[in-house]
Scaffold this active site. Structure first.
Site, PDB file in Angstrom:
ATOM      1  N   LYS A   1       0.848  -1.205   0.000  1.00  0.00           N
ATOM      2  CA  LYS A   1       0.000   0.000   0.000  1.00  0.00           C
ATOM      3  C   LYS A   1       0.881   1.252   0.000  1.00  0.00           C
ATOM      4  CE  LYS A   1      -1.709   1.482   4.067  1.00  0.00           C
ATOM      5  NZ  LYS A   1      -1.352   2.868   4.421  1.00  0.00           N
ATOM      6  N   ASN A   2       1.923   1.236   0.831  1.00  0.00           N
ATOM      7  CA  ASN A   2       2.716   2.462   1.019  1.00  0.00           C
ATOM      8  C   ASN A   2       3.743   2.687  -0.071  1.00  0.00           C
ATOM      9  OD1 ASN A   2       1.149   2.954   3.205  1.00  0.00           O
ATOM     10  ND2 ASN A   2       2.680   2.384   4.736  1.00  0.00           N
TER      11      ASN A   2
ATOM     12  N   ARG B   1      -4.394  10.651   4.686  1.00  0.00           N
ATOM     13  CA  ARG B   1      -3.173  11.431   4.873  1.00  0.00           C
ATOM     14  C   ARG B   1      -2.337  11.457   3.604  1.00  0.00           C
ATOM     15  NH1 ARG B   1      -1.086  14.671   7.406  1.00  0.00           N
ATOM     16  NH2 ARG B   1       0.893  13.630   7.075  1.00  0.00           N
TER      17      ARG B   1
ATOM     18  N   CYS C   1      -4.937  12.168  12.164  1.00  0.00           N
ATOM     19  CA  CYS C   1      -5.693  10.917  12.318  1.00  0.00           C
ATOM     20  C   CYS C   1      -5.487  10.464  13.754  1.00  0.00           C
ATOM     21  CB  CYS C   1      -5.215   9.871  11.322  1.00  0.00           C
ATOM     22  SG  CYS C   1      -3.565   9.308  11.665  1.00  0.00           S
TER      23      CYS C   1
ATOM     24  N   ARG D   1       0.057  14.492  12.518  1.00  0.00           N
ATOM     25  CA  ARG D   1       0.529  14.313  11.146  1.00  0.00           C
ATOM     26  C   ARG D   1       0.737  15.648  10.423  1.00  0.00           C
ATOM     27  NH1 ARG D   1      -1.133   8.972   9.935  1.00  0.00           N
ATOM     28  NH2 ARG D   1       0.440   8.954   8.290  1.00  0.00           N
TER      29      ARG D   1
ATOM     30  N   ILE E   1       2.523  18.690   8.131  1.00  0.00           N
ATOM     31  CA  ILE E   1       3.272  18.592   6.865  1.00  0.00           C
ATOM     32  C   ILE E   1       4.299  19.716   6.762  1.00  0.00           C
ATOM     33  CG2 ILE E   1       1.392  17.403   5.645  1.00  0.00           C
ATOM     34  CD1 ILE E   1       0.801  20.088   4.232  1.00  0.00           C
ATOM     35  N   ASP E   2       4.771  20.174   7.919  1.00  0.00           N
ATOM     36  CA  ASP E   2       5.740  21.287   7.933  1.00  0.00           C
ATOM     37  C   ASP E   2       7.010  20.961   7.155  1.00  0.00           C
ATOM     38  OD1 ASP E   2       5.879  19.456  10.211  1.00  0.00           O
ATOM     39  OD2 ASP E   2       7.670  20.580  10.760  1.00  0.00           O
ATOM     40  N   LEU E   3       7.463  19.710   7.213  1.00  0.00           N
ATOM     41  CA  LEU E   3       8.705  19.354   6.496  1.00  0.00           C
ATOM     42  C   LEU E   3       8.480  19.347   4.982  1.00  0.00           C
ATOM     43  CD1 LEU E   3       9.975  16.483   8.838  1.00  0.00           C
ATOM     44  CD2 LEU E   3      10.676  18.898   8.817  1.00  0.00           C
TER      45      LEU E   3
ATOM     46  N   ASP F   1       4.670   0.742  12.081  1.00  0.00           N
ATOM     47  CA  ASP F   1       3.442   0.085  11.629  1.00  0.00           C
ATOM     48  C   ASP F   1       3.333  -1.344  12.151  1.00  0.00           C
ATOM     49  OD1 ASP F   1       3.390   1.625   8.316  1.00  0.00           O
ATOM     50  OD2 ASP F   1       2.958   2.393  10.312  1.00  0.00           O
TER      51      ASP F   1
ATOM     52  N   ARG G   1      -8.822  -0.436   4.507  1.00  0.00           N
ATOM     53  CA  ARG G   1      -8.013   0.628   3.929  1.00  0.00           C
ATOM     54  C   ARG G   1      -6.628   0.108   3.585  1.00  0.00           C
ATOM     55  NH1 ARG G   1      -8.518   6.448   6.692  1.00  0.00           N
ATOM     56  NH2 ARG G   1      -6.909   6.707   5.125  1.00  0.00           N
TER      57      ARG G   1
HETATM   58  C1  EPZ Z   1       4.215   6.953   6.206  1.00  0.00           C
HETATM   59  O1  EPZ Z   1       3.436   7.983   6.787  1.00  0.00           O
HETATM   60  C2  EPZ Z   1       3.295   5.743   6.135  1.00  0.00           C
HETATM   61  N1  EPZ Z   1       2.146   6.032   5.275  1.00  0.00           N
HETATM   62  C3  EPZ Z   1       2.814   5.367   7.536  1.00  0.00           C
HETATM   63  O2  EPZ Z   1       2.021   4.198   7.425  1.00  0.00           O
HETATM   64  C4  EPZ Z   1       4.037   5.064   8.394  1.00  0.00           C
HETATM   65  O3  EPZ Z   1       3.614   4.773   9.719  1.00  0.00           O
HETATM   66  C5  EPZ Z   1       4.977   6.278   8.410  1.00  0.00           C
HETATM   67  O4  EPZ Z   1       5.338   6.625   7.045  1.00  0.00           O
HETATM   68  C6  EPZ Z   1       6.257   6.020   9.193  1.00  0.00           C
HETATM   69  O5  EPZ Z   1       6.924   4.923   8.638  1.00  0.00           O
HETATM   70  C7  EPZ Z   1       2.314   5.983   3.933  1.00  0.00           C
HETATM   71  O6  EPZ Z   1       3.388   5.696   3.424  1.00  0.00           O
HETATM   72  C8  EPZ Z   1       1.100   6.267   3.102  1.00  0.00           C
HETATM   73  P1  EPZ Z   1       6.267  10.383   8.280  1.00  0.00           P
HETATM   74  P2  EPZ Z   1       4.007   9.516   6.795  1.00  0.00           P
HETATM   75  O7  EPZ Z   1       6.132  11.608   7.473  1.00  0.00           O
HETATM   76  O8  EPZ Z   1       4.713   9.770   5.530  1.00  0.00           O
HETATM   77  C9  EPZ Z   1       6.191  13.592  11.753  1.00  0.00           C
HETATM   78  C10 EPZ Z   1       0.187   2.810   7.813  1.00  0.00           C
HETATM   79  O9  EPZ Z   1      -0.258   2.285   8.851  1.00  0.00           O
HETATM   80  N2  EPZ Z   1       6.183  14.573  10.665  1.00  0.00           N
HETATM   81  O10 EPZ Z   1       7.523   9.570   8.204  1.00  0.00           O
HETATM   82  O11 EPZ Z   1       2.894  10.400   7.187  1.00  0.00           O
HETATM   83  C11 EPZ Z   1       4.853  12.857  11.827  1.00  0.00           C
HETATM   84  O12 EPZ Z   1       3.928  13.614  12.570  1.00  0.00           O
HETATM   85  C12 EPZ Z   1       0.646   4.250   7.829  1.00  0.00           C
HETATM   86  O13 EPZ Z   1       0.322   2.220   6.700  1.00  0.00           O
HETATM   87  C13 EPZ Z   1       6.306  15.922  10.973  1.00  0.00           C
HETATM   88  O14 EPZ Z   1       6.413  16.298  12.139  1.00  0.00           O
HETATM   89  O15 EPZ Z   1       5.061   9.396   7.985  1.00  0.00           O
HETATM   90  C14 EPZ Z   1       5.222  11.574  12.504  1.00  0.00           C
HETATM   91  O16 EPZ Z   1       5.249  11.766  13.903  1.00  0.00           O
HETATM   92  C15 EPZ Z   1       0.437   4.898   9.198  1.00  0.00           C
HETATM   93  N3  EPZ Z   1       6.285  16.844   9.971  1.00  0.00           N
HETATM   94  C16 EPZ Z   1       6.638  11.296  11.994  1.00  0.00           C
HETATM   95  O17 EPZ Z   1       7.137  12.547  11.476  1.00  0.00           O
HETATM   96  C17 EPZ Z   1       6.162  16.471   8.648  1.00  0.00           C
HETATM   97  O18 EPZ Z   1       6.175  17.358   7.766  1.00  0.00           O
HETATM   98  C18 EPZ Z   1       6.676  10.256  10.872  1.00  0.00           C
HETATM   99  O19 EPZ Z   1       5.929  10.769   9.811  1.00  0.00           O
HETATM  100  C19 EPZ Z   1       6.045  15.102   8.344  1.00  0.00           C
HETATM  101  C20 EPZ Z   1       6.070  14.168   9.361  1.00  0.00           C
END
Ligand code: EPZ
Length: 415
Positions: free
Chosen positions: A22-23, A91, A115, A120, A122-124, A301, A394
């Site tokens: 999925k990811n 997301r 969620c 979650r 998106i500042d980065l 995950d 999902r």
């Molecule tokens: C991806 O989410 C996956 N989703 C998530 O899988 C997975 O848990 C996560 O990566 C971590 O491996 C998809 O690929 C669709 P992140 P993503 O950006 O990209 C913080 C599942 O169950 N953050 O690496 O949203 C964020 O809040 C899902 O399949 C910021 O602070 O993960 C989190 O605490 C759940 N600012 C941490 O980083 C940002 O701009 C990890 O987020 C972006 C992220």
């Protein structure tokens, strides 16, 4: 509202085919917006999130069809989504930001919802787009990103998976070279970059912390099959470990699952790789320590599914969730089944060895739903899993069917 009934299950045995990830599929679908030519994807799982992403692509003006596991996308015209409400369903909708900015120099977008597992932000993503020369204006929950993107050096404060994916997709058509430092290394990032390269992108360093993208004028169509789902495979591996099973996960890749498979083998499960995938035999017996980290560390995950296993090992397991701020909601439900778990902040202490009893439990998020289904396999009596938001569908393509094919007493009793 989907409901599942799970009964105490005998040793699981047999073969389960692992779906494509999925990811990996979600960012690859977003990347289809980067070209006017046709994208053909094979072996795409039937998931709500995939259907949601196809609906978002159509809302951006692309043609997108799904038939028998094949998906075709053709974004002859592509612009900001007309139906903003679609973006709040998932997301991963944020992943259209990079491609649309790269292609049109503009994207009007709505902040994706948080969620259950965390805010979650998106500042980065936004900070990286600004480094590439975009102007970002936010009014309420609407975000307008404009500007011609130029190569830049970006440092990610956290190796965010989504931010890495978005910024790579923004950089592939930018003028000049982009370096992304402290990039995420997940296999799904490597798969996205492999797909983009098949479209004609010039990317080096995928899978390392330093990704270099040399912008090209345009990308062409491609045909592709994404990687297998290491989290679905890990979830099925946990089901085998809970039931003293003997299971072949066909298509699973050892190199994507080392952290999870090490945990299970440390706990007593026999893990073997063969030409067709990964074989698991035996029960998890020893308590475990798991700290969730970015790849190649133990994946967040898999924290909930592995916790279900930990409840049946003999001793105290210690989990530390470092990625998301609220990813222990499955604990309350597991405790309703008799699990002995204590949460202290990001730490969870699981006193294993006590039998679980079937109960009526509720899914709060995707991986929590999976963990509760697994726990039901080991529990005495019947477990009724209510999934009001349809979380399980999902992210898993018929998890209960795959478990049942291995001998589990698991079925969906209400769609
Ligand atoms: C991806 O989410 C996956 N989703 C998530 O899988 C997975 O848990 C996560 O990566 C971590 O491996 C998809 O690929 C669709 P992140 P993503 O950006 O990209 C913080 C599942 O169950 N953050 O690496 O949203 C964020 O809040 C899902 O399949 C910021 O602070 O993960 C989190 O605490 C759940 N600012 C941490 O980083 C940002 O701009 C990890 O987020 C972006 C992220």
């Amino acid at each position: 509202m989907p409901q599942y009934q799970i009964g105490h299950s005998p040793r699981l045995s047999g073969e389960a085919r692992v779906s494509t990830a999925k990811n990996a599929v979600l960012p690859i679908l977003a990347a289809a917006l980067l070209t006017q030519e046709e994208i053909i994807l094979h072996h795409i799982p039937t998931l709500t999130d995939v259907n949601n992403m196809l609906a978002i692509l159509r809302s951006c003006g692309a043609e997108a069809e799904s038939e028998g596991g094949d998906v075709r996308v053709r974004a002859v015209a592509a612009g900001s989504p007309e139906e903003m409400s679609l973006l709040r369903t998932m997301r991963a909708s944020v992943l259209i930001l990079g491609p649309l900015c790269a292609r049109n120099g503009e994207c009007v977008f709505t902040m994706p919802g948080g969620c259950a597992i965390g805010q979650r932000p998106i500042d980065l993503h936004i900070k990286g787009l600004r480094k590439l020369g975009a102007q970002v204006a936010q009014a309420g929950d609407a975000v307008r990103v404009t500007g011609t993107l130029k190569g830049a050096n970006i440092y990610l404060d956290f190796p965010s998976v989504g931010a890495t994916e978005n910024l790579v997709m923004a950089a592939v058509l930018a003028q000049g070279v982009t370096r992304i430092e402290n990039a995420a290394k997940e296999p799904e990032i490597v798969d996205l970059c492999r797909f983009l390269s098949a479209m004609g992108a010039r990317i080096a360093g995928a899978g390392t912390g330093n990704i270099i993208v040399e912008g090209v004028p345009r990308l062409h169509g491609a045909e592709y099959t994404p990687i297998p789902d290491r989290i679905e495979a890990g979830t099925l591996a946990c089901a085998a470990a809970l039931t003293d099973g003997s299971v072949l996960l066909s298509g699973a890749r050892m190199e994507h699952m080392r952290a999870v498979l090490f945990k299970l083998s440390e706990s007593g499960v026999i893990v073997q790789e063969d030409a067709r995938g990964i074989r698991l035999r035996g029960r998890a017996r020893q308590p475990m320590e798991a700290r969730t980290l970015s790849y190649p560390g133990f994946p967040t995950d898999m924290q909930a599914p592995l916790m279900a296993v930990a409840t049946q090992t003999h001793g105290l397991s210690v989990f530390l969730e470092t990625i998301f701020e609220n990813r222990y909601m499955h604990v309350v439900e597991l405790k309703r089944m008799g699990a002995q778990i204590r949460v202290e902040g990001q730490l969870a202490l699981i006193q294993g060895g006590r039998p679980l009893n079937g109960a009526h439990v509720t899914a709060t998020d995707l991986r929590a739903a999976a963990a509760l289904m697994l726990a039901g396999l080991a529990a005495e009596g019947q477990t009724l899993l209510s999934d009001p938001a349809g979380h399980l569908m999902r992210g898993y393509d018929g998890l209960e069917e795959k478990l049942r094919a291995l001998g589990a007493d698991a079925m969906i009793i209400r769609q």
